[in-house]
Design an enzyme around this catalytic site. Structure first.
Site: not given
Length: 557
Positions: A216, A357
């Protein structure tokens, strides 16, 4: 990259998150819309989305001056000396870090085991209790939770009243905080298991608090949570530069580190408490494994992430596969390899699956894996060319040689080409032979997927969750609804076709006989067209075969 989905709470009531440590990472946070805690959701139950740009595990940024961020004149620190607070569970490269800091004139303050390790290495250290004038207590649960520690971390250097408060209470500032956390993840995923009370005691409290405080206040305090960043940190400190971009990246990594840690705790605690697969909210942590050349299409950027949830530990799958050879994996390679591996792992007997595929175009089970491979290719050799070949048993020298030299059944001359071969293991000679087939052939070694996983699928603005479809024929009662009862061989063919069809895209039809797929039809808008395609591929062998469909035929015709 950090993607976090979820609704912020005004209270922590009924909010449950589940993830594990991962950085850089994507985290998905889910909140059940029918949760009783919805009253605490801000902004009319709208989900919030937060994104932070990704970067490699080792911070790779240049110390560039951000002229746009002119700093206000700082008030002098109550102490002229620079202080570093170090508290590490994992002490890798601690001596490298501490030696470098001392050479730069830092006073090192440390806790318990870290302080002892520094003293043994001959490095001067101030123990944290000397600073706080208060001993560790409650079996080490309280060490650093003290104003002398957090005041020195959180004070804003450019705020005179902050500095005056430190002066009044004789608190010195910290310029650097280096912390990593108790090994909670390792403890609760240990093969030996962990008692509930032991798991609780491995939840770090002071560490995350210091990390969050430093992150922070990153404008004034550097925070480091990863030993890989030590060299870059020391280089940065030697340059004596004020690079807020560098500080922000370290702060991001710190918050991600704590978020992942807390998520692991949450996931574990939910399982200890409820165990339900569908909690009111949960988080899925994804750790960046690789950047991809492009996505499904060349204009799409893409990356590959691994799921670091506790539930995925030793869970197997393509994400954790080892690549022994070949080109880097592409987006579509991962999809196809996953489809092939998921399908072949369904079978207990030696089996080969060929995928194109994402659809299995050939499947065969035989005692002889070479025979299974040839039959799988024969089912649709045109589709198999350029496809993915998967085996559920080890690839030995003989099988590898056959994969390398096998000619297409269509003309008996063209050598079969594949994008990927995936198997649970390879003999030394088998791997050597396969590597000689092609420089580009991707050779993957994967572990079988564990059962009971949660399956997630994204839709616009949300996610669908369901149990994985991992039922076996032995767990299902097959009802005979025809006048004629099937023979045992016919029932076995039906079970084989049933295992295959669940991996074919709907509308899905599979025709099989003698543990071999003869033909399949997939992805058609109507089931009749899928059936026609499957029958055409099966040819004359269709007589006496079993047919599996992923749903009913809606009409009598």
């Amino acid at each position: 990259m950090l993607l976090r989905f979820g609704a912020p709470f005004t209270t922590v009531t009924s909010s449950t998150a589940v993830t594990v440590r991962s950085s850089p990472a994507i985290s998905f946070h889910f909140l059940s819309t029918d949760s009783p805690s919805n009253d605490s959701v801000r902004n009319n139950n709208k989900f919030c989305f937060h994104q932070v740009v990704s970067y490699s595990s080792r911070l790779n940024c240049k110390a560039t001056k951000e002229a746009a961020e002119s700093m206000t004149t700082s008030t002098a620190s109550p102490s002229e000396s620079k202080q570093a607070l170090i508290s590490l569970s994992d002490k890798k490269d601690l001596d490298l870090l501490a030696t470098g800091l001392q050479e730069l004139g830092y006073t090192i303050v440390s806790t318990g085991g870290t302080a002892s390790a520094l003293e043994k290495a001959g490095i001067s250290v101030t123990k944290v209790e000397e600073l706080t004038k208060f001993p560790e207590m409650l079996d080490g649960r309280v060490k650093t939770l003290h104003p002398s520690v957090h005041g020195g971390i959180l004070a804003k250097r450019d705020q005179s009243h902050h500095m005056e408060a430190l002066e009044k209470h004789s608190i010195s500032t910290f310029e650097l905080v280096v912390v990593n956390l108790y090994p909670f993840y390792e403890k609760v995923t240990s093969t030996d298991g962990v008692l509930f009370d032991d798991g609780i005691e491995n939840i770090d409290i002071g560490g995350p608090t210091m990390i969050r405080a430093a992150a922070k206040n990153h404008k004034d305090v550097l925070v480091v949570v990863d030993s890989q960043d030590y060299p870059l940190l020391l280089e940065f400190l030697k340059g004596n530069k004020d690079d807020q971009h560098f500080r922000r990246k370290l702060a991001w990594k710190a918050f991600q580190h704590v978020a992942a840690y807390d998520s692991a705790v949450s996931e574990w605690l939910w399982k200890q408490t409820e165990g339900d697969k569908f909690p009111p909210s949960f988080t899925v942590p994804l750790s960046l494994k690789s950047s991809l050349r492009y996505g499904e299409n060349p204009h799409q950027k893409a990356a590959f992430y691994t799921d670091s949830s506790l539930s995925e530990v030793n869970g197997g799958g393509i994400a954790t596969a080892i690549q022994h050879h070949g080109k880097e994996m592409s987006y579509n390679n991962y999809l196809d390899a996953d489809a092939a591996w998921n399908c072949v792992c369904e079978f207990e007997n030696p089996t080969c699956v060929v995928v194109k595929h994402t659809n299995p175009c050939g499947v065969a089970s035989r005692d002889d894996l070479i025979e299974a491979y040839r039959l799988a290719v024969k089912a649709d050799p045109v589709s198999a060319f350029g496809g993915i070949v998967a085996f559920n048993k080890e690839v030995d020298e003989a099988l590898a040689r056959d994969i390398r030299e096998f000619r297409s059944p269509t003309d008996g001359e063209t050598r079969m080409f594949y994008e990927i071969v995936v198997a649970p293991s390879y003999s030394e000679k088998g791997l050597e032979i396969l590597r000689g087939k092609s420089k580009t052939l991707r050779i993957l070694e994967a572990k079988k997927n564990s059962r009971g996983k949660l399956s997630l699928r994204q839709v616009g603005g949300g996610w669908l969750a369901q149990d994985a479809d991992d039922l076996t024929p032995e767990e299902i009662k097959f009802d005979v609804v025809s006048e004629k009862s099937p023979q045992e061989s016919e029932l076995n063919d039906a079970k084989f076709a049933w295992l295959c069809v669940k991996h074919v895209k709907s509308n899905a039809i599979v025709i099989a006989k003698n543990n071999c797929m003869l033909g399949m039809g997939s992805g058609q808008p109507n089931r009749v067209d899928s059936l026609r395609i499957a029958l055409r591929k099966a040819g004359d062998e269709v007589k006496g075969a079993a047919l599996a469909s992923d749903a009913f035929f809606p009409f009598g015709n």
